[in-house]
Design an enzyme around this catalytic site. Structure first.
Site, PDB file in Angstrom:
ATOM      1  N   SER A  11       0.851  -1.194   0.000  1.00 21.01           N
ATOM      2  CA  SER A  11       0.000   0.000   0.000  1.00 21.01           C
ATOM      3  C   SER A  11       0.884   1.241   0.000  1.00 21.01           C
ATOM      4  CB  SER A  11      -0.896   0.011   1.239  1.00 21.01           C
ATOM      5  OG  SER A  11      -1.481   1.289   1.357  1.00 21.01           O
ATOM      6  N   HIS A  36      -1.225  -1.207  -4.299  1.00 21.66           N
ATOM      7  CA  HIS A  36      -2.488  -0.770  -3.709  1.00 21.66           C
ATOM      8  C   HIS A  36      -2.437   0.751  -3.512  1.00 21.66           C
ATOM      9  CE1 HIS A  36      -6.122  -1.547  -1.252  1.00 21.66           C
ATOM     10  NE2 HIS A  36      -5.658  -0.631  -0.411  1.00 21.66           N
ATOM     11  N   ASP A  38      -4.507   3.912  -2.038  1.00 23.02           N
ATOM     12  CA  ASP A  38      -5.606   4.309  -1.152  1.00 23.02           C
ATOM     13  C   ASP A  38      -6.073   5.714  -1.482  1.00 23.02           C
ATOM     14  OD1 ASP A  38      -5.986   2.086   0.706  1.00 23.02           O
ATOM     15  OD2 ASP A  38      -3.898   2.462   1.261  1.00 23.02           O
ATOM     16  N   MET A  40      -8.487   8.631  -0.599  1.00 21.37           N
ATOM     17  CA  MET A  40      -9.320   9.122   0.516  1.00 21.37           C
ATOM     18  C   MET A  40      -9.736  10.554   0.221  1.00 21.37           C
ATOM     19  SD  MET A  40      -7.179   7.692   3.773  1.00 21.37           S
ATOM     20  CE  MET A  40      -6.305   6.117   3.734  1.00 21.37           C
ATOM     21  N   HIS A  69      -8.279   1.595  -4.226  1.00 24.84           N
ATOM     22  CA  HIS A  69      -9.251   1.405  -3.146  1.00 24.84           C
ATOM     23  C   HIS A  69      -9.893   2.765  -2.876  1.00 24.84           C
ATOM     24  CE1 HIS A  69      -9.623   0.504   1.508  1.00 24.84           C
ATOM     25  NE2 HIS A  69     -10.797   0.695   0.937  1.00 24.84           N
ATOM     26  N   MET A  71     -11.862   5.125  -0.960  1.00 25.21           N
ATOM     27  CA  MET A  71     -12.494   5.480   0.318  1.00 25.21           C
ATOM     28  C   MET A  71     -13.082   6.875   0.144  1.00 25.21           C
ATOM     29  SD  MET A  71      -9.595   3.924   2.826  1.00 25.21           S
ATOM     30  CE  MET A  71      -8.433   3.805   1.473  1.00 25.21           C
ATOM     31  N   MET A 140     -12.033  -5.261   5.096  1.00 30.65           N
ATOM     32  CA  MET A 140     -11.131  -4.451   5.912  1.00 30.65           C
ATOM     33  C   MET A 140     -10.844  -5.171   7.224  1.00 30.65           C
ATOM     34  SD  MET A 140     -10.484  -1.784   4.071  1.00 30.65           S
ATOM     35  CE  MET A 140      -9.408  -1.053   5.306  1.00 30.65           C
ATOM     36  N   ASP A 179      -7.081  -5.981   4.045  1.00 26.25           N
ATOM     37  CA  ASP A 179      -6.400  -4.685   4.117  1.00 26.25           C
ATOM     38  C   ASP A 179      -6.425  -4.153   5.541  1.00 26.25           C
ATOM     39  OD1 ASP A 179      -5.355  -2.180   3.618  1.00 26.25           O
ATOM     40  OD2 ASP A 179      -6.990  -1.502   2.330  1.00 26.25           O
TER      41      ASP A 179
HETATM   42  C1  DX5 Z   1      -6.344   1.928   5.463  1.00 29.53           C
HETATM   43  C2  DX5 Z   1      -5.884   1.635   4.070  1.00 29.53           C
HETATM   44  C3  DX5 Z   1      -4.821   0.626   4.011  1.00 29.53           C
HETATM   45  C4  DX5 Z   1      -3.547   1.005   4.712  1.00 29.53           C
HETATM   46  C5  DX5 Z   1      -2.960  -0.236   5.296  1.00 29.53           C
HETATM   47  O1  DX5 Z   1      -7.455   2.710   5.398  1.00 29.53           O
HETATM   48  O2  DX5 Z   1      -6.965   1.173   3.289  1.00 29.53           O
HETATM   49  O3  DX5 Z   1      -4.564   0.210   2.685  1.00 29.53           O
HETATM   50  O4  DX5 Z   1      -2.595   1.595   3.860  1.00 29.53           O
HETATM   51  O5  DX5 Z   1      -1.859   0.088   6.060  1.00 29.53           O
HETATM   52  P1  DX5 Z   1      -1.230  -0.940   7.098  1.00 29.53           P
HETATM   53  O6  DX5 Z   1      -0.800  -2.124   6.316  1.00 29.53           O
HETATM   54  O7  DX5 Z   1      -0.093  -0.147   7.676  1.00 29.53           O
HETATM   55  O8  DX5 Z   1      -2.279  -1.262   8.100  1.00 29.53           O
HETATM   56 ZN    ZN Z   2      -6.539   0.245   1.304  1.00 25.67          ZN
END
Ligand code: DX5
Ligand code: ZN
Length: 219
Positions: A11, A36, A38, A40, A69, A71, A140, A179
């Site tokens: 990620s 990956h 993220d 947000m 992903h 969010m 999750m 994740d």
């Molecule tokens: C959290 C993200 C994850 C995050 C995971 O909201 O969706 O992808 O980067 O990070 P670790 O592996 O550090 O928990």
């Molecule tokens: Zn993620």
């Protein structure tokens, strides 16, 4: 247990933001399978991270599949932009996607693999209802929004239940992604529970990327 190949998905949230290309190269050299990303929006979750321009630029420096992903509160506003930017996998949260069937098929029509994401307490019934329309389900194992959080152990039971349900309902081809809080120390447990796509942020980028990916693989 899963019949799918295990895929390791670093990620980029935990990468060095000023040295992303260096970190992407290290992930490639380490034999990671997908990246990956993220996304947000400061609304579905408090932080704001990457947009389509970042994905488009990533696309120019690597051939690794990009796993976006989302969010975000309005994923329907975003899927086209991220597909055009070069995403290969796009996942949307069940909690904020009222027309999941339509959204998943739209993602597929854009040429991407479509995924549904469930927060840790979102009922698995959402995955049961949408599983036939999805290529993968992302469960999750932390509450979304931040890297570096502790793995929530109830994930294992949920994952086992989902894998069993998918296999019993003619949906063995649907992959399960996990994740949040994944490290070499719990990788074997999540694979035994039926997940095969392992997202890891702090578990990959904390220390040697090569060593961490190798440790995840060996687990
Ligand atoms: C959290 C993200 C994850 C995050 C995971 O909201 O969706 O992808 O980067 O990070 P670790 O592996 O550090 O928990
Ligand atoms: Zn993620």
């Amino acid at each position: 247990m899963t019949n799918h190949p295990v895929r390791i998905a670093p990620s980029l949230l935990a990468a060095d933001m000023l040295n992303i290309e260096r970190d992407v190269r290290a992930c490639e050299a380490a034999g990671a399978d997908i990246l990956h990303v993220d996304v947000m929006d400061g609304h579905f979750v408090p932080p704001i991270t990457f947009g389509p321009a970042f994905v488009a630029r990533l696309r120019t420096i690597t051939t690794m599949p990009l796993d976006v992903h989302l969010m975000v509160t309005n994923p329907d506003h975003q899927v086209e932009q991220f597909a055009a930017a070069g995403a290969h996998w796009i996942s949307v949260h069940a909690e904020v996607t009222p027309h999941l069937h339509r959204t998943l098929h739209r993602i597929k029509a854009l040429g991407c693999r479509a995924g549904v994401v469930l927060n840790p307490i979102t009922p698995l019934e959402y995955a049961f209802a949408a599983g036939g329309d999805a290529d993968f389900i992302l469960l999750m194992s932390v509450n979304p929004g931040y890297g570096g959080q502790a793995f929530i152990p109830s994930f294992l039971q949920r994952c086992e239940r989902l894998r069993t349900w998918l296999d019993a309902n003619g949906l063995s081809h649907v992959e399960i992604e996990v994740d949040g809080g994944i490290k070499a120390s719990n990788a074997r447990d999540v694979i035994n529970a039926g997940a095969n796509v392992l997202v890891s942020g702090s578990g990959v980028f904390g220390g040697s990327i090569e060593q961490n990916v190798a440790d995840l693989r060996n687990a």
